[in-house]
Design a protein around this motif. Structure first.
Motif, PDB file in Angstrom:
ATOM      1  N   LEU A  68       0.831  -1.209   0.000  1.00  0.00           N
ATOM      2  CA  LEU A  68       0.000   0.000   0.000  1.00  0.00           C
ATOM      3  C   LEU A  68       0.857   1.248   0.000  1.00  0.00           C
ATOM      4  O   LEU A  68       0.657   2.159  -0.818  1.00  0.00           O
ATOM      5  CB  LEU A  68      -0.935   0.000   1.213  1.00  0.00           C
ATOM      6  CG  LEU A  68      -1.789   1.269   1.377  1.00  0.00           C
ATOM      7  CD1 LEU A  68      -2.646   1.511   0.144  1.00  0.00           C
ATOM      8  CD2 LEU A  68      -2.633   1.188   2.642  1.00  0.00           C
ATOM      9  N   ALA A  69       1.828   1.314   0.918  1.00  0.00           N
ATOM     10  CA  ALA A  69       2.688   2.493   0.970  1.00  0.00           C
ATOM     11  C   ALA A  69       3.482   2.652  -0.317  1.00  0.00           C
ATOM     12  O   ALA A  69       3.644   3.760  -0.833  1.00  0.00           O
ATOM     13  CB  ALA A  69       3.635   2.390   2.170  1.00  0.00           C
ATOM     14  N   LEU A  70       3.968   1.559  -0.863  1.00  0.00           N
ATOM     15  CA  LEU A  70       4.750   1.618  -2.094  1.00  0.00           C
ATOM     16  C   LEU A  70       3.885   2.050  -3.268  1.00  0.00           C
ATOM     17  O   LEU A  70       4.307   2.857  -4.109  1.00  0.00           O
ATOM     18  CB  LEU A  70       5.384   0.256  -2.385  1.00  0.00           C
ATOM     19  CG  LEU A  70       6.268   0.210  -3.635  1.00  0.00           C
ATOM     20  CD1 LEU A  70       7.460   1.129  -3.486  1.00  0.00           C
ATOM     21  CD2 LEU A  70       6.716  -1.209  -3.905  1.00  0.00           C
ATOM     22  N   ALA A  71       2.666   1.539  -3.351  1.00  0.00           N
ATOM     23  CA  ALA A  71       1.762   1.927  -4.427  1.00  0.00           C
ATOM     24  C   ALA A  71       1.454   3.417  -4.358  1.00  0.00           C
ATOM     25  O   ALA A  71       1.443   4.118  -5.385  1.00  0.00           O
ATOM     26  CB  ALA A  71       0.472   1.105  -4.365  1.00  0.00           C
ATOM     27  N   LEU A  72       1.193   3.917  -3.155  1.00  0.00           N
ATOM     28  CA  LEU A  72       0.945   5.350  -2.999  1.00  0.00           C
ATOM     29  C   LEU A  72       2.167   6.165  -3.390  1.00  0.00           C
ATOM     30  O   LEU A  72       2.059   7.186  -4.083  1.00  0.00           O
ATOM     31  CB  LEU A  72       0.548   5.652  -1.560  1.00  0.00           C
ATOM     32  CG  LEU A  72      -0.857   5.202  -1.119  1.00  0.00           C
ATOM     33  CD1 LEU A  72      -1.049   5.469   0.364  1.00  0.00           C
ATOM     34  CD2 LEU A  72      -1.922   5.918  -1.938  1.00  0.00           C
ATOM     35  N   ALA A  73       3.351   5.728  -2.945  1.00  0.00           N
ATOM     36  CA  ALA A  73       4.573   6.459  -3.273  1.00  0.00           C
ATOM     37  C   ALA A  73       4.809   6.486  -4.776  1.00  0.00           C
ATOM     38  O   ALA A  73       5.176   7.531  -5.340  1.00  0.00           O
ATOM     39  CB  ALA A  73       5.769   5.821  -2.561  1.00  0.00           C
ATOM     40  N   ALA A  74       4.591   5.354  -5.460  1.00  0.00           N
ATOM     41  CA  ALA A  74       4.779   5.314  -6.908  1.00  0.00           C
ATOM     42  C   ALA A  74       3.754   6.187  -7.617  1.00  0.00           C
ATOM     43  O   ALA A  74       4.080   6.901  -8.579  1.00  0.00           O
ATOM     44  CB  ALA A  74       4.686   3.871  -7.407  1.00  0.00           C
ATOM     45  N   GLY A  75       2.510   6.155  -7.155  1.00  0.00           N
ATOM     46  CA  GLY A  75       1.493   7.006  -7.754  1.00  0.00           C
ATOM     47  C   GLY A  75       1.779   8.478  -7.559  1.00  0.00           C
ATOM     48  O   GLY A  75       1.644   9.284  -8.496  1.00  0.00           O
ATOM     49  N   PHE A  76       2.179   8.845  -6.350  1.00  0.00           N
ATOM     50  CA  PHE A  76       2.510  10.247  -6.095  1.00  0.00           C
ATOM     51  C   PHE A  76       3.741  10.677  -6.900  1.00  0.00           C
ATOM     52  O   PHE A  76       3.826  11.816  -7.376  1.00  0.00           O
ATOM     53  CB  PHE A  76       2.767  10.462  -4.601  1.00  0.00           C
ATOM     54  CG  PHE A  76       1.545  10.277  -3.739  1.00  0.00           C
ATOM     55  CD1 PHE A  76       0.277  10.175  -4.295  1.00  0.00           C
ATOM     56  CD2 PHE A  76       1.665  10.186  -2.347  1.00  0.00           C
ATOM     57  CE1 PHE A  76      -0.846  10.004  -3.495  1.00  0.00           C
ATOM     58  CE2 PHE A  76       0.549  10.016  -1.548  1.00  0.00           C
ATOM     59  CZ  PHE A  76      -0.705   9.921  -2.120  1.00  0.00           C
TER      60      PHE A  76
END
Length: 489
Positions: A62-70
């Motif tokens: 979840l954190a990685l997906a958010l970081a990649a999206g941002f």
């Protein structure tokens, strides 16, 4: 006997079709921003999904997906805002069409990001903090997420307002905002922040001063001499050689650093050697191009067009190499933490992370870049190939001069400062040439001769001043919200 419909029937049908055609055209025009928005959202979603698939972190995704999206969002924002500074002068000088400028910039930005970018992200992750402030990995990840999203939001607001801003300063503001909430004022490295604040003033002043000085030199040595073409044959190759030397030195510092450490003295020596070689090659080429040209300013401008296009491409390459870390540096830091490594050390940006940044900048440029390219090229002051080349040469020389002095500068501030410098120099020069030597220049005439649009000047300066505090405030709020929600790594 004719079976054709009555003329009135055709007329009614024609009117209806005409109304439908106009409505369709208006709908397509209004839908263009929505198409760009939709493509951007798809790119962000694909980046987030790809990050999860590549790393296979499972519960930590979840954190990685958010970081990649941002990070993808930030890369799109950089392409929409920052790249205008590189290609705007060439478009404004009509050396390149808008489509040609976007194509060249997209290729060169991606090449710079992938080939010479992403050395480390120390400045983003630890350079402006006391490392003890981020001993908790969860707090560090929350800070990086807040900084990325806040800086991207602010850059988009500035783009909408028509103000080219420093994405580096926006990201730093985001990191500062999150850091103040996480560790308080004592966690900040205030000397580093003071140096960054100094760059807000130094960058545009240096860029403007260099651009004005170069334009004054070109006018004195080429434009206002009796035999313009003969003078151009001498000095245009020199200016091309200086540009090549500056870029070679810059790329030696940035590009070779991934392979071997290059001291400033060696980089300058490399630049001088390449500059001399390019000068020697340019001399016969310029002479051949100048053959048969009339002794007019229009002919001199023609000799600057190709060097201007090449300089714009090199500026885009250098920008991709330098500023891609603004989008993907925090993402790389999150990846490092997610794999169990310390957030406090130096670490390289993974290749798949670099790809998100490189593609994002190019996609953002294609979708949203034309607006600010047009503003930078046409609406601040009138540019021609000579003035635009002075801006480009000033940007290259200023970066090297700042590196020699150890000053952290913004490529955006330098480029826009160069445009302002050229415009204000032209105002100064025009004010010294009144129409009638025997009469003082009326106030209305002085106002008419203002060659820099004050409205754009004030908007851009205001956006520069509030970039760090605005991004910091948004980031602080986001970090607080993530902490209150109990968001974990």
């Amino acid at each position: 006997m004719s079976h054709d419909l009555p003329p009135t029937g055709w007329s009614s049908l024609d009117r209806d079709l005409d109304r439908m055609s106009r409505l369709e055209a208006a709908s397509l025009y209004a839908a263009r921003p929505l198409v760009g928005f939709g493509v951007g959202m798809v790119f962000i979603a694909v980046a987030a999904l790809a990050a999860v698939l590549v790393t296979g972190l499972g519960a930590q995704s979840l954190a990685l997906a958010l970081a990649a999206g941002f990070a993808a969002f930030m890369a799109l924002s950089i392409g929409a805002n920052d790249v205008a500074n590189n290609m705007g002068p060439a478009v404004g000088a009509r050396a390149l069409s808008m489509g040609g400028a976007i194509a060249i910039a997209a290729i060169c930005e991606s090449a710079g990001a992938l080939l010479a970018g992403g050395e480390v992200v120390t400045t983003v992750s630890t350079g402006i903090f006391d490392p003890a402030g981020f001993a908790d990995p969860a707090a560090f990840v929350r800070a990086m997420l807040a900084a990325l999203l806040a800086s991207a939001i602010w850059v988009n607001v500035a783009t909408f307002a028509g103000a080219p801003v420093s994405t580096t300063h926006a990201l730093i503001g985001g990191v500062v905002g999150a850091g103040l909430v996480a560790g308080g004022p004592g966690a900040m490295d205030w000397p580093t922040m003071a140096a960054i604040a100094l760059s807000w003033v130094v960058s545009p002043l240096m860029g403007g001063a260099f651009a004005a000085a170069i334009l004054a030199f070109v006018e004195a040595r080429i434009v206002y001499v009796e035999d313009k073409i003969a003078a151009a044959k001498v000095w245009v190759p020199v200016l091309i050689g200086v540009m090549a030397a500056a870029f070679a030195a810059y790329l030696a510092l940035k590009g070779l650093s991934r392979v071997i450490w290059v001291p400033l003295e060696l980089a300058l020596a490399i630049g001088a050697g390449i500059g001399l070689a390019v000068w020697a090659i340019s001399v016969p080429l310029v002479r051949r191009e100048a053959k048969g040209l009339e002794n007019r300013n229009r002919s001199v401008k023609r000799l600057f067009r190709l060097p201007l296009v090449i300089s714009g491409a090199l500026l885009s390459f250098a920008h991709g190499a330098n500023d891609v870390a603004n989008a993907v540096g925090p993402l790389a830091a999150v990846v490092q933490v997610q794999h169990g490594a310390s957030a406090l050390g130096r670490f390289a940006i993974p290749d798949w992370v670099m790809l998100i940044g490189a593609l994002g900048i190019s996609v953002g440029l294609v979708l949203f870049g034309p607006r600010l390219i047009g503003l930078v090229g046409n609406r601040i002051t009138k540019l021609n190939p000579i003035r635009a080349y002075c801006v480009a040469l000033s940007a290259a020389v200023t970066v090297i001069a700042a590196a020699a002095l150890g000053l952290p500068v913004s490529s955006t501030h330098i480029a826009i400062g160069g445009i302002f410098g050229v415009g204000f120099y032209r105002e100064f020069s025009a004010s010294r040439r009144p129409r009638s030597p025997s009469l003082p220049m009326p106030r209305q005439e002085r106002a008419r001769r203002r060659l820099v649009r004050r409205s754009h000047f004030l908007t851009i300066i205001a956006a520069w001043v509030i970039t760090v505090p605005a991004a910091g405030a948004v980031s602080a709020a986001l970090f607080w919200a993530l902490s209150r929600l109990g968001f974990m790594v």
